[in-house]
Design an enzyme around this catalytic site. Sequence first.
Site, mmCIF file in Angstrom:
data_model
loop_
_atom_site.group_PDB
_atom_site.id
_atom_site.type_symbol
_atom_site.label_atom_id
_atom_site.label_comp_id
_atom_site.label_asym_id
_atom_site.label_seq_id
_atom_site.Cartn_x
_atom_site.Cartn_y
_atom_site.Cartn_z
ATOM 1 N N LYS A 130 -12.196 -8.005 -1.153
ATOM 2 C CA LYS A 130 -11.729 -6.664 -1.540
ATOM 3 C C LYS A 130 -12.878 -5.972 -2.261
ATOM 4 O O LYS A 130 -13.724 -6.640 -2.878
ATOM 5 C CB LYS A 130 -10.526 -6.774 -2.492
ATOM 6 C CG LYS A 130 -9.684 -5.531 -2.585
ATOM 7 C CD LYS A 130 -8.663 -5.419 -1.474
ATOM 8 C CE LYS A 130 -7.937 -4.107 -1.481
ATOM 9 N NZ LYS A 130 -6.845 -4.062 -0.517
ATOM 10 N N ASP A 170 -8.291 1.442 1.753
ATOM 11 C CA ASP A 170 -7.205 1.119 0.819
ATOM 12 C C ASP A 170 -6.918 2.416 0.073
ATOM 13 O O ASP A 170 -7.258 3.506 0.577
ATOM 14 C CB ASP A 170 -7.617 -0.024 -0.134
ATOM 15 C CG ASP A 170 -6.454 -0.569 -0.959
ATOM 16 O OD1 ASP A 170 -5.529 -1.149 -0.375
ATOM 17 O OD2 ASP A 170 -6.439 -0.397 -2.198
#
Length: 451
Positions: A130, A170
């Site tokens: 991430k 995201d």
Amino acid sequence: MAVSDHVDFNGFMEGVKRRNPYQPEFVQAVQEVAEDIFDFIGDKEEYHEQQILRRVAEPDRVVSFRVCWEDDQGNIRVQRGWRVQNNNAIGPYKGGIRFHPSVTESVLKFLAFEQTFKNALTGLPMGGGKGGSNFNPKGKSVREIMRFCQSFMTELYRHIGADVDVPAGDIGVGGREIGFMFGQYKRITGHFTGVLTGKGLEYGGSLIRPEATGYGAVYFLANMLAARDMNLEGKITVISGSGNVATHAAEKIVHLGGKPVTLSDSGGFIHDPEGLTLEKIDWVKAHKTHRRGRIQDYVEQFKGARFHEGKTPWHVPCDVALPCATQNELLGDDARALVANGCIAVSEGANMPCDLDAVHAFKAAKIMFAPGKAANAGGVAVSGLEMSQNSARRSWSEGELQQMLKDIMHGIHQRCLTYGDRGGGYVDYVKGANISGFKKVADAMLAFGVV
Ligand code: NDP
């Protein structure tokens, strides 16, 4: 909880807290997984000998870097960027990039940790990662966002690659930002490869990627209901958020005959007792994405709806709920209110939207509760399919991809049943997802020896 001979749960968590000071989100995520797998690994000698739990709770690496950019007034601005490469035991690191002022190393470590097990659950060969920045895209011009994305990629490019680490979007990173970052990657390296997913259809993107997370969360919900001979027909549905995941979840609820009655943003929530239709949802998409508007404007557009400033929608009576905004947005009291008002199932579209107290409340009430790592895996699954299409230099049709998404969500549901079925019709989906995802990663790590 059984205590193994080798390490007790509290001792393990104390160590995690000590090694990760001021990182509450990461500690919370590790605790949630560890709580569930501790019993499972209790009698598995090899996992203990090889310190698998300890190794899984330590990211492979965390890269942090400076991102300088120039705003439209000519001021030099400085942000921090990160890429957390958590675990690549079963495939290249894979996970989104988030641009939001709340981004910290702790938040990204928690997301990368969760992503590892989520990706394993999909059945596709993807590790977990991430990334992101504390850059706030709100109120910035398109040129400013472009300059920021280019500067961010100018550092990130050296850490990623189609077989190394494949980021996606995201919060705060959609198709436009992916385009800016892909353009910069290509400009620096000269390589046209599938190094990012969520790309535009013109340059290697996949059909149904934008819809996949929200649709997938609803497919998972439908799978849980079907396991109890129920369906979504007529079900009053409470949804939070009004971004990519929330609006597509609302859309799929309508497709399957349900009735979404709320959406929200960081300003509050709207309640439309008559239900959101596809037309109303399209208006929200356009308003939030293209016009960058606020959800409160909905009530001027559609009569009968009310806006509740600064509130979350969890006290609205419903049959099913989909938290689709952000982490820790649904707390213990909210969970108890949902249960008291007759909610029978919750499917997490967002990552860790329910805090531990809320998860415990759902488990205690034995309602159907799907954790994000299972329920929202549809997005990364279609990202995985985008990687496959890029490698094979081909594109699948929308119909093929829709079917693959449905099959993948069904497969995840089945994997959760394997370790989550508690008998008497109750399935602990959190436990099922945690153990199933962990086992796949842990067994791959065992195969590699001590690396
Ligand atoms: P978007 O940026 O499209 O939308 C986020 C939504 O959440 C917006 O409506 C935003 O409101 C709202 N929001 C943000 N912070 C808060 C807050 N503190 N309180 C209330 N509302 C808030 O993001 P996505 O829809 O893509 O992502 C939502 C969640 O789903 C995240 O947890 C993300 O990690 C997760 N997820 C997303 C995937 C994807 O494919 N996009 C894949 C898997 C998980 P506002 O406009 O006011 O900021």
